[in-house]
Design an enzyme around this catalytic site. Structure first.
Site, PDB file in Angstrom:
ATOM      1  N   LEU A  47       0.870  -1.174   0.000  1.00 59.10           N
ATOM      2  CA  LEU A  47       0.000   0.000   0.000  1.00 59.10           C
ATOM      3  C   LEU A  47       0.906   1.223   0.000  1.00 59.10           C
ATOM      4  O   LEU A  47       1.893   1.264   0.734  1.00 59.10           O
ATOM      5  CB  LEU A  47      -0.891   0.025   1.249  1.00 59.10           C
ATOM      6  CG  LEU A  47      -2.237  -0.696   1.202  1.00 59.10           C
ATOM      7  CD1 LEU A  47      -2.913  -0.601   2.577  1.00 59.10           C
ATOM      8  CD2 LEU A  47      -3.149  -0.123   0.138  1.00 59.10           C
ATOM      9  N   ASP A  48       0.582   2.222  -0.815  1.00 52.99           N
ATOM     10  CA  ASP A  48       1.371   3.452  -0.837  1.00 52.99           C
ATOM     11  C   ASP A  48       1.400   4.093   0.547  1.00 52.99           C
ATOM     12  O   ASP A  48       0.454   3.933   1.329  1.00 52.99           O
ATOM     13  CB  ASP A  48       0.773   4.454  -1.826  1.00 52.99           C
ATOM     14  CG  ASP A  48       0.876   3.982  -3.268  1.00 52.99           C
ATOM     15  OD1 ASP A  48       1.734   3.129  -3.545  1.00 52.99           O
ATOM     16  OD2 ASP A  48       0.090   4.466  -4.100  1.00 52.99           O
TER      17      ASP A  48
END
Length: 305
Positions: A47-48
């Site tokens: 996930l960013d």
């Protein structure tokens, strides 16, 4: 004086973390691994740092099945900032272009059908994909732009939740490999005003939902009160992400041979596909694949938990 090496614990299972804002997925993983003092750990897809939400973290024997969670469908809620594009397609990048926003709810609703179903995406330069062993984001930071092959992804659901001023909140159900930043950017181009991701929250990963997650703050508090072993109560069984797979229960005889790498038969086996396997005592012992001859071949084996 020699430093004493920390002896890590052999713990297995999955912790569903609500990843906090600003953390990389690996930083979040290493923090929880430290709280557990776990020997082996891995996550199920990045996930960013900008993103929050469902991040399954695998420990011990559960790491053997992380690939199957990585391949699962995902759901997100995102806030699209209209009227601007950035270098990273999110709020962390530099603004490239600013355009007036003259669209409203009806205009947004009108373009969304173009992005439902099977669509083609060009992965962003700011991504973990690699070219000649080098992550694209490192090339992007060096000012390089390389050609990327379009990828086919599936948007099973795309809904407009709210539209206020120059922002639009969207809900997305999608297949693995979908870039929400690219989706939002492409929607912005279709609208003629541009857009980037201002907020991103993963609401589901495979069978796991936000309601099942625990925050990093909660884990830290439990650790502060009771140490590593107190955190164990948040560990879910290693096969928690595979509960929609057919389940076979082997006899003691079949379990013995299967755990030694031999394909075996089971009277209630499906005709094909992957299956979860329990031994005669109901313990999860791995996953297998049904062959053309009807026998179940072991694919990933697990030590008893």
């Amino acid at each position: 004086m020699a430093q004493v090496k920390r002896i890590r614990r052999n713990v297995s299972g999955i912790i569903l973390l609500d990843k906090p804002l600003g953390f990389t997925s690996n930083a979040a993983l290493q923090k929880v691994r430290w709280l557990l003092n776990a020997e082996k750990a891995g996550h199920t897809g990045s996930l960013d740092p900008l993103a929050t939400g469902v991040l399954p973290l695998c420990f011990g024997e559960a790491t053997k099945f992380s690939q199957y969670l990585l391949d699962s469908d995902k759901s997100y809620e995102t806030l699209a900032q209209l009227g601007k594009t950035t270098t990273t397609a999110d709020s962390e990048g530099e603004v490239l272009l600013t355009r007036p926003v003259t669209v409203g709810r009806d205009d947004i609703e009108a373009v969304l059908p173009h992005f439902r179903g099977q669509i083609s995406q060009i992965p962003p330069m700011y991504s973990a994909l690699k070219r000649d062993g080098q992550p694209l984001y490192k090339l992007a930071r060096a000012g390089e732009v390389v050609e990327r092959e379009p990828r086919s992804v599936t948007i099973a659901r795309l809904e407009l939740l709210a539209c206020e001023g120059d922002t639009a909140r969207l809900s997305v159900d999608c297949s693995k490999g979908t870039y929400i930043r690219t989706l939002v950017e492409d929607i912005g181009e279709k609208l003629g005003c541009g857009a980037y991701v201002a907020e991103l929250r993963r609401t589901q990963a495979g069978p796991f939902t936000l309601a099942q997650t625990v925050t990093l703050e909660e884990l830290e508090q439990v650790h502060a009160d009771g140490g590593n072993e107190a955190v164990d109560r948040f560990l879910m069984p290693s096969d928690s992400g595979l509960l929609d797979w057919p389940l076979l229960k082997f006899s003691e005889h079949s379990s013995f041979y299967w755990l030694h790498g031999q394909p075996v038969r089971a009277p209630d086996a499906p005709k094909f596909g992957m299956v979860r396997v329990q031994d005669h005592e109901g313990r999860f012992i791995g996953i297998g694949e049904v062959g053309e001859d009807g026998r179940i071949a072991p694919r990933r084996l697990i030590r008893s938990e």
